[in-house]
Design a protein around this motif. Structure first.
Motif, PDB file in Angstrom:
ATOM      1  N   ARG A  58      28.693  79.218  28.813  1.00 46.93           N
ATOM      2  CA  ARG A  58      28.316  80.610  29.086  1.00 46.93           C
ATOM      3  C   ARG A  58      29.491  81.366  29.702  1.00 46.93           C
ATOM      4  NH1 ARG A  58      23.043  78.315  30.296  1.00 46.93           N
ATOM      5  NH2 ARG A  58      21.509  79.244  28.864  1.00 46.93           N
ATOM      6  N   VAL A  59      30.187  80.731  30.620  1.00 51.61           N
ATOM      7  CA  VAL A  59      31.346  81.365  31.249  1.00 51.61           C
ATOM      8  C   VAL A  59      32.449  81.579  30.210  1.00 51.61           C
ATOM      9  CG1 VAL A  59      33.165  81.080  32.964  1.00 51.61           C
ATOM     10  CG2 VAL A  59      30.812  80.424  33.517  1.00 51.61           C
ATOM     11  N   ALA A  60      32.726  80.561  29.410  1.00 52.63           N
ATOM     12  CA  ALA A  60      33.786  80.667  28.403  1.00 52.63           C
ATOM     13  C   ALA A  60      33.468  81.758  27.392  1.00 52.63           C
ATOM     14  CB  ALA A  60      33.960  79.324  27.693  1.00 52.63           C
ATOM     15  N   GLU A  61      32.200  81.856  26.987  1.00 55.51           N
ATOM     16  CA  GLU A  61      31.842  82.900  26.018  1.00 55.51           C
ATOM     17  C   GLU A  61      31.980  84.287  26.639  1.00 55.51           C
ATOM     18  OE1 GLU A  61      28.230  83.583  22.890  1.00 55.51           O
ATOM     19  OE2 GLU A  61      27.767  83.795  25.021  1.00 55.51           O
ATOM     20  N   ALA A  62      31.541  84.441  27.882  1.00 57.44           N
ATOM     21  CA  ALA A  62      31.632  85.740  28.553  1.00 57.44           C
ATOM     22  C   ALA A  62      33.080  86.188  28.701  1.00 57.44           C
ATOM     23  CB  ALA A  62      30.961  85.661  29.923  1.00 57.44           C
ATOM     24  N   ALA A 163      38.356  58.954  24.584  1.00 58.67           N
ATOM     25  CA  ALA A 163      39.159  58.990  25.810  1.00 58.67           C
ATOM     26  C   ALA A 163      38.694  60.107  26.737  1.00 58.67           C
ATOM     27  CB  ALA A 163      40.631  59.167  25.465  1.00 58.67           C
ATOM     28  N   ALA A 164      38.397  61.281  26.171  1.00 57.82           N
ATOM     29  CA  ALA A 164      37.922  62.392  26.995  1.00 57.82           C
ATOM     30  C   ALA A 164      36.610  62.050  27.689  1.00 57.82           C
ATOM     31  CB  ALA A 164      37.745  63.644  26.141  1.00 57.82           C
ATOM     32  N   MET A 165      35.782  61.235  27.019  1.00 55.05           N
ATOM     33  CA  MET A 165      34.491  60.838  27.575  1.00 55.05           C
ATOM     34  C   MET A 165      34.592  59.565  28.424  1.00 55.05           C
ATOM     35  SD  MET A 165      32.488  63.194  26.592  1.00 55.05           S
ATOM     36  CE  MET A 165      30.921  62.477  27.058  1.00 55.05           C
ATOM     37  N   LYS A 166      35.823  59.046  28.588  1.00 53.59           N
ATOM     38  CA  LYS A 166      36.044  57.809  29.341  1.00 53.59           C
ATOM     39  C   LYS A 166      35.166  56.676  28.820  1.00 53.59           C
ATOM     40  CE  LYS A 166      37.853  59.779  33.639  1.00 53.59           C
ATOM     41  NZ  LYS A 166      38.210  61.082  33.059  1.00 53.59           N
ATOM     42  N   MET A 167      35.150  56.535  27.516  1.00 52.62           N
ATOM     43  CA  MET A 167      34.342  55.509  26.869  1.00 52.62           C
ATOM     44  C   MET A 167      35.166  54.248  26.681  1.00 52.62           C
ATOM     45  SD  MET A 167      31.879  57.585  24.288  1.00 52.62           S
ATOM     46  CE  MET A 167      30.304  58.083  25.026  1.00 52.62           C
ATOM     47  N   ALA A 168      34.562  53.126  27.045  1.00 55.82           N
ATOM     48  CA  ALA A 168      35.286  51.864  27.036  1.00 55.82           C
ATOM     49  C   ALA A 168      35.518  51.337  25.635  1.00 55.82           C
ATOM     50  CB  ALA A 168      34.512  50.824  27.853  1.00 55.82           C
ATOM     51  N   TRP A 226      37.344  68.014  25.646  1.00 60.13           N
ATOM     52  CA  TRP A 226      37.573  67.681  24.241  1.00 60.13           C
ATOM     53  C   TRP A 226      37.398  68.904  23.348  1.00 60.13           C
ATOM     54  CZ3 TRP A 226      34.558  67.632  19.766  1.00 60.13           C
ATOM     55  CH2 TRP A 226      35.183  67.034  18.654  1.00 60.13           C
ATOM     56  N   LEU A 227      36.406  69.756  23.630  1.00 59.39           N
ATOM     57  CA  LEU A 227      36.214  70.988  22.857  1.00 59.39           C
ATOM     58  C   LEU A 227      37.435  71.893  22.981  1.00 59.39           C
ATOM     59  CD1 LEU A 227      32.472  71.755  23.696  1.00 59.39           C
ATOM     60  CD2 LEU A 227      33.379  71.008  21.481  1.00 59.39           C
ATOM     61  N   CYS A 228      38.040  71.921  24.162  1.00 56.82           N
ATOM     62  CA  CYS A 228      39.268  72.703  24.342  1.00 56.82           C
ATOM     63  C   CYS A 228      40.392  72.136  23.474  1.00 56.82           C
ATOM     64  CB  CYS A 228      39.698  72.703  25.804  1.00 56.82           C
ATOM     65  SG  CYS A 228      38.594  73.606  26.919  1.00 56.82           S
ATOM     66  N   GLY A 229      40.562  70.826  23.521  1.00 55.31           N
ATOM     67  CA  GLY A 229      41.612  70.188  22.738  1.00 55.31           C
ATOM     68  C   GLY A 229      41.409  70.314  21.250  1.00 55.31           C
ATOM     69  N   GLU A 235      41.451  77.176  25.944  1.00 50.65           N
ATOM     70  CA  GLU A 235      41.832  76.805  27.309  1.00 50.65           C
ATOM     71  C   GLU A 235      42.689  75.556  27.225  1.00 50.65           C
ATOM     72  OE1 GLU A 235      39.679  75.374  31.465  1.00 50.65           O
ATOM     73  OE2 GLU A 235      38.607  76.698  30.093  1.00 50.65           O
ATOM     74  N   ALA A 236      43.789  75.554  27.943  1.00 51.99           N
ATOM     75  CA  ALA A 236      44.708  74.418  27.917  1.00 51.99           C
ATOM     76  C   ALA A 236      44.202  73.327  28.854  1.00 51.99           C
ATOM     77  CB  ALA A 236      46.106  74.863  28.325  1.00 51.99           C
TER      78      ALA A 236
END
Length: 338
Positions: A58-62, A163-168, A226-229, A235-236
């Motif tokens: 919501r913040v990113a869309e606004a 990796a972004a989700m820290k999944m093993a 991950w959505l940013c990447g 957003e960086a």
């Protein structure tokens, strides 16, 4: 402005129940993303994760930083949510028909008429997700490390998501055949060879008891990064260097209970075992030491999942381990056929 795109389906009594869905529309070119949780209604963790993620979106869309669009379905299965029996939700199967909620989506999507309420729900959910370029389906296991299922077509680029989700662990699969939601969505992509700019995965967010703010905030942050990447949000965010173990589906080793009884684990999630090493035992008749069966690892690997309850029936899956060779119990298809 966030769009409310919720829709209704019929419950077992033929009455309308709502599937809550929202869409965040961007102001520039970017992927179309579909995120959902709770197809198996007793797998709760992803619902809280997406609830928190929506606040960030919501913040990113606004601020005009959403590119493309993001559709979020944080509680996808209103049919299973109401299935409480003796104080416990039974949300994996539909009570009235025995239908596994995450099986047969392909058949439901192809139907024109004479649908059950489960098939109607499945068809509408597929129709909502079909235009997406990215589909992530959030689930949880019994007791587990966080891990991801990803089709071979999306590996190794799926490593960034894991990796972004820290999944093993990332479990790489080729053929399903049971019409899961993920399989149904990517089937036309695979047929038409349109996978290069797309991504799909099923994320297993630990175990069913792992629902808390700490994990949910970590997972929501990982999804956002991950959505940013991926170019969905402008957003960086530096990429994660989290280590991810990739395992072929057929190399995953599932240990089956040879007898019913009290289940006692001797190894914790994440522990490494050697081939032939004991990791658990099952006491069939308490009071009779001779009734105890010791369970041993079929091959060297890491303990990824455990059966949640400590009283187990014969034939149930006790635990799953990573492996380096094809399991002798592997017969193709998905890891959990039921």
């Amino acid at each position: 402005m966030v769009q409310d795109i919720s829709f209704n389906v019929r419950n077992n009594n033929g009455e309308p129940v709502q599937v809550g869905a929202w869409r965040f529309e961007g102001d520039g070119p970017g992927p179309k993303v579909h995120l959902q949780a709770g197809v198996h209604a007793d797998e709760i963790a992803g619902m809280l994760v997406l609830h928190l993620l929506m606040q960030r979106l919501r913040v990113a869309e606004a601020e005009g930083r959403v590119k493309g669009s993001v559709t979020v379905v944080p509680q996808a299965n209103p049919l299973g949510i109401g299935q409480f029996r003796q104080g416990r939700i039974l949300g994996r199967y539909h009570d009235a028909t025995g239908h596994n909620f995450n099986r047969g989506f392909d058949q439901s999507a192809a139907m024109e008429r004479s649908m059950t309420n489960v098939q109607e729900w499945q068809k509408k959910l597929v129709q909502l997700a079909a235009p997406a370029d990215v589909m992530l389906d959030l689930h949880t296991d019994d007791e587990a490390l966080p891990y991801v299922y990803v089709h071979r077509s999306f590996w190794p680029r799926g490593r960034a998501l894991a990796a972004a989700m820290k999944m093993a662990v990332a479990i790489i699969w080729d053929d399903g055949g049971d019409g899961s939601f993920e399989e149904t969505i990517i089937a036309p992509w695979l047929r038409e060879g349109r996978t290069d700019a797309r991504m799909a995965a099923t994320l297993e967010l630990r175990g069913q008891g792992d629902v808390n703010d700490r994990f949910a905030e970590q997972d929501a942050e990982g999804l956002y990064a991950w959505l940013c990447g991926y170019g969905v949000i402008d957003e960086a965010v530096p990429p994660s260097d989290w280590p991810v173990e990739a395992v072929e589906m057929g190399h995953m080793e599932t240990i089956i209970a040879p007898q019913p009884g009290v289940l006692i684990f001797e190894k914790e999630l994440g522990d490494i075992v050697e081939e032939g090493q004991r990791f658990a035992r099952i006491l069939h008749r308490p009071g009779d030491p001779s009734s105890e069966a010791v369970l041993y690892a079929e091959q060297a690997g890491r303990l990824v999942t455990r059966f949640r309850d400590r009283l187990i029936a014969q034939g149930m899956g006790v635990a799953k381990f990573t492996g380096s060779r094809v399991s002798r119990n592997w017969s193709g298809g998905l890891l959990d056929p039921n």
